[in-house]
Design an enzyme around this catalytic site. Sequence first.
Site, mmCIF file in Angstrom:
data_model
loop_
_atom_site.group_PDB
_atom_site.id
_atom_site.type_symbol
_atom_site.label_atom_id
_atom_site.label_comp_id
_atom_site.label_asym_id
_atom_site.label_seq_id
_atom_site.Cartn_x
_atom_site.Cartn_y
_atom_site.Cartn_z
ATOM 1 N N TYR A 172 -2.947 -0.828 17.428
ATOM 2 C CA TYR A 172 -2.105 -1.622 16.531
ATOM 3 C C TYR A 172 -1.139 -0.695 15.811
ATOM 4 C CZ TYR A 172 -0.797 -4.682 12.606
ATOM 5 O OH TYR A 172 -0.105 -5.430 11.685
ATOM 6 N N ASP B 96 0.697 7.646 15.776
ATOM 7 C CA ASP B 96 0.587 6.740 14.649
ATOM 8 C C ASP B 96 -0.685 7.109 13.894
ATOM 9 O OD1 ASP B 96 0.205 4.741 12.861
ATOM 10 O OD2 ASP B 96 0.433 3.087 14.284
ATOM 11 N N LYS C 18 -1.266 4.108 4.455
ATOM 12 C CA LYS C 18 -2.610 4.008 3.874
ATOM 13 C C LYS C 18 -2.962 5.137 2.892
ATOM 14 C CE LYS C 18 -3.946 0.617 7.182
ATOM 15 N NZ LYS C 18 -3.782 0.397 8.601
HETATM 16 C C1 LIG Z 1 -2.544 -0.320 9.214
HETATM 17 C C2 LIG Z 1 -1.843 0.252 10.362
HETATM 18 C C3 LIG Z 1 -0.483 0.044 10.580
HETATM 19 C C4 LIG Z 1 0.332 -0.887 9.756
HETATM 20 O O1 LIG Z 1 0.437 -0.516 8.427
HETATM 21 P P1 LIG Z 1 0.848 -1.620 7.321
HETATM 22 O O2 LIG Z 1 0.958 -0.834 6.071
HETATM 23 O O3 LIG Z 1 -0.250 -2.621 7.332
HETATM 24 O O4 LIG Z 1 2.133 -2.205 7.760
HETATM 25 C C5 LIG Z 1 0.111 0.709 11.617
HETATM 26 N N1 LIG Z 1 -0.578 1.536 12.403
HETATM 27 C C6 LIG Z 1 -1.888 1.752 12.235
HETATM 28 C C7 LIG Z 1 -2.617 2.701 13.125
HETATM 29 C C8 LIG Z 1 -2.582 1.103 11.214
HETATM 30 O O5 LIG Z 1 -3.897 1.301 11.072
#
Ligand SMILES: *Cc1c(COP(=O)(O)O)cnc(C)c1O
Length: 427
Positions: A144, A239, A267
């Site tokens: 994701y 990511d 995060k």
């Molecule tokens: C949470 C997450 C996102 C998206 O971040 P948001 O702040 O919710 O838009 C993208 N990539 C990864 C790996 C994530 O865990």
Amino acid sequence: MVTTKSAKIMKKAEEVIPGGVNSPVRAFKAVGGKPVFIDKAKGSKIFDVDGNSYIDYIGSWGPMILGHAEPRVTAALKKAIERGTSYGAPTELEVELAELVIDAFPSMKMVRFVSSGTEATMSAIRLARAYTKRDKVIKFEGCYHGHSDGLLVKAGSGAATFGVPDSPGVPADIAKLTVTAAYNNLASVRKIFEKDPEGVACVIVEGLPGNMGVVPPKTGFLEGLRVLTKQYGALLIMDEVMSGFRLCYGGAQNYYKVNPDLTCLGKVIGGGLPVGAFGGKRKIMQMLSPSGPVYQAGTLSGNPLAMTAGIETLKILKKDGVYEKLFASTAKLCQGIVEIIQDRGAPCQLTNVGSMFTLFFSEKPVKDYKGAAACDFEKFSTYFGRMLKNGIFLPPSQYEAAFMGLAHSKVDIDSTLAAIDKSLKGL
Ligand SMILES: *Cc1c(COP(=O)(O)O)cnc(C)c1O
């Protein structure tokens, strides 16, 4: 467990907010039942509006690595708020957080802050396309990267196919540019490159996948992606929105020793406030506006409160022994879980890396999205519901990672293990 107040608020919420929530998993739909509404949180505990308390393993989906309302972060935020909450003009705080991030990630020479992980990945991909002058993006099934159009694609099962959108509203013409490969399967990536050697702008991969539950990379997988992307002139985007400052002071790239071209963060670097970031090689990053032609902007980007929470969080994480302590307590919990699984003969697989873990209801180890999708979701739901009643707040989906934080105590671990033992009965 009384949840009448939560139920009442949910009824009102459903009238004014689609599904009653502002992010889908919060609605508990995947596990049945109704969500609890939160009143406050402190340390390892979260409290709902009916006064129930839970040991929290969601941790706001990762950011709360220090625990909730950590006193030093809170104190810094209180001070910062008195100085104004947003200026729309640069501050030294942004430079300070940028330096901390760059110092922790050798692959990043420059960084730009945004307000969410979604923005970070979306912008990194725009940059990769501009830099390579190519359009296609390779992503992995089950990874994701936020909810931007081109990334809401996971494609069909098995072999890599041209993407079909996961959501109505994503134009097929956009989804077509996202090609999906199988996670932990280098051959599936190679096949895409061989078919279109000059069409792929980038490969984007989660540093440590947590969005299909925790599924670690096989030895050589990330290195293999680095080799393939170099060979075909594409960029490698890691990511690390979830894995950044979660696996170590740095990210999965430090932990697994990979050197990506671009990195996305979020995060933890916001310490619980809305922050995202993307960065990487100077030559690529300098293509961003205003030093280059690739447009990207944000009214609240680099927000002083968010920067303050991020700076304080990283300063605490940077101290010696912090991750060792966190990993040791997670290992203790996880060892306990494995013993319970064995004692009960429960059909479960525990995956744990660092302070992230997932209990999969599966007879076989889970190595990719297919494995995660084959889990017994009914059993997971029963387990989730029982755990909640026993005062343990787990992510309400089999496809998620649980997060341990520095505030979790030995007593918390013992209570959690007792709850797991009870909850797995008969499953
Ligand atoms: C949470 C997450 C996102 C998206 O971040 P948001 O702040 O919710 O838009 C993208 N990539 C990864 C790996 C994530 O865990």
